[in-house]
Write a protein that holds these residues in place. Structure first.
Motif, PDB file in Angstrom:
ATOM      1  N   GLY A   1      -3.767   0.889  -3.283  1.00 53.50           N
ATOM      2  CA  GLY A   1      -4.661   1.021  -2.146  1.00 53.50           C
ATOM      3  C   GLY A   1      -5.074  -0.335  -1.620  1.00 53.50           C
ATOM      4  N   VAL A   2      -6.077  -0.356  -0.781  1.00 54.56           N
ATOM      5  CA  VAL A   2      -6.607  -1.612  -0.239  1.00 54.56           C
ATOM      6  C   VAL A   2      -7.548  -2.206  -1.287  1.00 54.56           C
ATOM      7  N   GLY A   3      -7.056  -3.178  -2.029  1.00 55.41           N
ATOM      8  CA  GLY A   3      -7.885  -3.836  -3.030  1.00 55.41           C
ATOM      9  C   GLY A   3      -7.946  -3.146  -4.379  1.00 55.41           C
ATOM     10  N   SER A   4      -7.126  -2.127  -4.605  1.00 52.48           N
ATOM     11  CA  SER A   4      -7.161  -1.452  -5.906  1.00 52.48           C
ATOM     12  C   SER A   4      -5.790  -0.858  -6.225  1.00 52.48           C
ATOM     13  N   VAL A   5      -5.543  -0.700  -7.534  1.00 53.50           N
ATOM     14  CA  VAL A   5      -4.311  -0.063  -8.008  1.00 53.50           C
ATOM     15  C   VAL A   5      -4.690   0.917  -9.112  1.00 53.50           C
ATOM     16  N   GLU A   6      -4.221   2.147  -8.990  1.00 54.23           N
ATOM     17  CA  GLU A   6      -4.431   3.151 -10.025  1.00 54.23           C
ATOM     18  C   GLU A   6      -3.076   3.515 -10.630  1.00 54.23           C
ATOM     19  N   LEU A   7      -3.071   3.814 -11.913  1.00 54.69           N
ATOM     20  CA  LEU A   7      -1.850   4.154 -12.634  1.00 54.69           C
ATOM     21  C   LEU A   7      -1.946   5.589 -13.136  1.00 54.69           C
ATOM     22  N   GLU A   8      -0.870   6.353 -12.924  1.00 54.34           N
ATOM     23  CA  GLU A   8      -0.846   7.755 -13.332  1.00 54.34           C
ATOM     24  C   GLU A   8       0.377   8.024 -14.205  1.00 54.34           C
ATOM     25  N   ASP A   9       0.145   8.671 -15.343  1.00 53.50           N
ATOM     26  CA  ASP A   9       1.242   9.122 -16.204  1.00 53.50           C
ATOM     27  C   ASP A   9       1.740  10.451 -15.639  1.00 53.50           C
TER      28      ASP A   9
ATOM     29  N   GLU B   1       0.832  -1.202   0.000  1.00 54.72           N
ATOM     30  CA  GLU B   1       0.000   0.000   0.000  1.00 54.72           C
ATOM     31  C   GLU B   1       0.872   1.260   0.000  1.00 54.72           C
ATOM     32  N   GLY B   2       0.545   2.172  -0.895  1.00 56.62           N
ATOM     33  CA  GLY B   2       1.315   3.408  -1.022  1.00 56.62           C
ATOM     34  C   GLY B   2       1.608   3.710  -2.478  1.00 56.62           C
ATOM     35  N   GLU B   3       2.691   4.428  -2.735  1.00 55.64           N
ATOM     36  CA  GLU B   3       3.045   4.806  -4.101  1.00 55.64           C
ATOM     37  C   GLU B   3       4.237   3.995  -4.598  1.00 55.64           C
ATOM     38  N   PHE B   4       4.182   3.620  -5.883  1.00 58.74           N
ATOM     39  CA  PHE B   4       5.225   2.804  -6.511  1.00 58.74           C
ATOM     40  C   PHE B   4       5.606   3.509  -7.809  1.00 58.74           C
ATOM     41  N   ALA B   5       6.800   4.102  -7.838  1.00 58.52           N
ATOM     42  CA  ALA B   5       7.233   4.897  -8.986  1.00 58.52           C
ATOM     43  C   ALA B   5       8.000   4.042  -9.992  1.00 58.52           C
TER      44      ALA B   5
ATOM     45  N   GLY C   1      10.442   4.575 -13.534  1.00 59.00           N
ATOM     46  CA  GLY C   1      11.150   5.535 -14.377  1.00 59.00           C
ATOM     47  C   GLY C   1      12.623   5.196 -14.478  1.00 59.00           C
ATOM     48  N   ARG C   2      13.401   6.102 -15.091  1.00 55.99           N
ATOM     49  CA  ARG C   2      14.840   5.873 -15.231  1.00 55.99           C
ATOM     50  C   ARG C   2      15.615   6.241 -13.970  1.00 55.99           C
ATOM     51  N   ASN C   3      15.048   7.104 -13.156  1.00 59.61           N
ATOM     52  CA  ASN C   3      15.734   7.563 -11.955  1.00 59.61           C
ATOM     53  C   ASN C   3      15.965   6.399 -10.993  1.00 59.61           C
ATOM     54  N   ALA C   4      17.151   6.339 -10.431  1.00 55.02           N
ATOM     55  CA  ALA C   4      17.491   5.248  -9.500  1.00 55.02           C
ATOM     56  C   ALA C   4      16.643   5.273  -8.238  1.00 55.02           C
ATOM     57  N   SER C   5      15.990   6.406  -7.958  1.00 52.41           N
ATOM     58  CA  SER C   5      15.155   6.497  -6.763  1.00 52.41           C
ATOM     59  C   SER C   5      13.802   5.819  -6.948  1.00 52.41           C
ATOM     60  N   CYS C   6      13.451   5.485  -8.191  1.00 55.09           N
ATOM     61  CA  CYS C   6      12.167   4.828  -8.452  1.00 55.09           C
ATOM     62  C   CYS C   6      12.184   3.392  -7.920  1.00 55.09           C
ATOM     63  N   GLN C   7      11.030   2.930  -7.481  1.00 57.50           N
ATOM     64  CA  GLN C   7      10.938   1.541  -7.019  1.00 57.50           C
ATOM     65  C   GLN C   7      11.265   0.557  -8.145  1.00 57.50           C
ATOM     66  N   LEU C   8      10.869   0.894  -9.382  1.00 58.49           N
ATOM     67  CA  LEU C   8      11.266   0.107 -10.542  1.00 58.49           C
ATOM     68  C   LEU C   8      12.026   1.035 -11.477  1.00 58.49           C
ATOM     69  N   SER C   9      13.346   0.867 -11.508  1.00 56.43           N
ATOM     70  CA  SER C   9      14.218   1.723 -12.315  1.00 56.43           C
ATOM     71  C   SER C   9      14.551   1.009 -13.619  1.00 56.43           C
ATOM     72  N   LEU C  10      14.190   1.644 -14.746  1.00 52.61           N
ATOM     73  CA  LEU C  10      14.321   1.019 -16.057  1.00 52.61           C
ATOM     74  C   LEU C  10      15.417   1.692 -16.880  1.00 52.61           C
ATOM     75  N   ASP C  11      16.332   0.917 -17.393  1.00 53.80           N
ATOM     76  CA  ASP C  11      17.391   1.435 -18.244  1.00 53.80           C
ATOM     77  C   ASP C  11      16.890   1.416 -19.687  1.00 53.80           C
ATOM     78  N   ASP C  12      16.099   2.434 -20.036  1.00 54.37           N
ATOM     79  CA  ASP C  12      15.442   2.485 -21.339  1.00 54.37           C
ATOM     80  C   ASP C  12      15.374   3.947 -21.765  1.00 54.37           C
ATOM     81  N   PRO C  13      15.954   4.304 -22.914  1.00 55.29           N
ATOM     82  CA  PRO C  13      15.950   5.712 -23.335  1.00 55.29           C
ATOM     83  C   PRO C  13      14.558   6.271 -23.602  1.00 55.29           C
TER      84      PRO C  13
END
Length: 277
Positions: free
Chosen positions: A46-54, A16-20, A22-34
């Motif tokens: 959230g509790v029982g749901s996930v929302e995605l934001e660009d 529960e919380g935010e999961f970032a 991106g390329r930044n090393a601070s992101c929970q999932l850091s992708l090496d992709d230009p």
């Protein structure tokens, strides 16, 4: 309900919380992709749901082949494309722990390495399908009948809800190298291609290609026919996966008979059609 994010055969548990992402090393999932922005997207768990934001990324975020705007609610088995990296939202399984692998490590995994990992798994497993997978094939016959009626009545979303969990089980088993009854693979592909046509979501067409890529054989003719119909409906499909699949089949051409060669030619035509979209 808890969720996990499947990325290149690795599962990331979503708390529960935010999961970032991106390329930044601070992101929970850091992708090496230009093609990925420094902070590209954010999962609101959230509790029982996930929302995605660009997060205002340059190349956008696609869910099931459709570009999103703002913040959208995700469903089980939704396929997310960020840059050239694809991931799938899945329900967490009780009693199973997800591998603790960093995003940077995972971004270095290529499709050939994924296929090699699957081949390695298969050498340690019997070729006989597991009883649970045989039962799943029987369940598909019942579930598929209900879904077919929903599709015939124009209720694509209802059919998708009915089939999403069963289809997710099949693709996960395939990725893990578990032997599957050919009839189950063909049934899953049949319904996925029909969902692609009915919903316009390219992710369901991608599902079919990935399924047969791992199985290492051509799609049956009825599935290819449906994919041609779907291609007029979907906004985009994952061309790199389709092209890798064709390369795999091309290497097997000397062993193919006339029927399989014809199926391969039709798949080549599908690739040309997809490239024009």
């Amino acid at each position: 309900m808890r969720f996990r994010l499947r990325y290149q055969q690795h599962d990331l548990e979503l708390t529960e919380g935010e999961f970032a992402v991106g390329r930044n090393a601070s992101c929970q999932l850091s992708l090496d992709d230009p093609l990925v922005s420094r902070r590209h997207a954010l999962l609101h768990v959230g509790v029982g749901s996930v929302e995605l934001e660009d997060l205002g990324s340059r190349n956008g975020v696609l869910v099931n082949g459709m570009r999103i705007t703002g913040r959208v609610l995700l469903q089980q088995a939704d396929r997310i494309l960020i840059g050239s990296q694809e991931m799938t939202l899945l329900e967490a399984r009780e009693g199973l722990s997800a591998p603790h692998t960093s995003g940077q490590q995972m971004s270095k995994l290529t499709l050939p390495k994924m296929q090699a990992a699957v081949s390695e798994l298969r050498t340690d497993r019997p070729d006989e399908p597991e009883p649970s997978m045989v039962r799943r094939a029987d369940q598909f016959k019942v579930l598929g009948g209900v879904a077919e009626k929903a599709l015939a009545m124009g209720r694509a979303a209802e059919a998708e809800r009915l089939l999403a969990s069963a289809l997710a089980d099949v693709i996960e088993a395939s990725r893990a190298g578990r032997p599957l009854p050919p009839s189950l693979v063909d049934q899953a592909a049949k319904f996925s291609s029909k969902l692609a046509t009915a919903t316009g979501k390219g992710g369901w067409a991608d599902y079919v290609i990935e399924l047969y890529l791992v199985q290492g054989r051509p799609c049956p003719a009825p599935v290819i026919d449906e994919l041609y119909i779907a291609m007029r409906k979907v906004t985009a499909i994952n061309l790199p996966i389709l092209r890798n699949y064709l390369e795999q089949l091309r290497a097997q051409l000397p062993q193919f008979g006339p029927a399989e060669r014809f199926l391969f030619q039709r798949l080549e035509g599908l690739e040309r059609l997809a490239a024009l979209r």
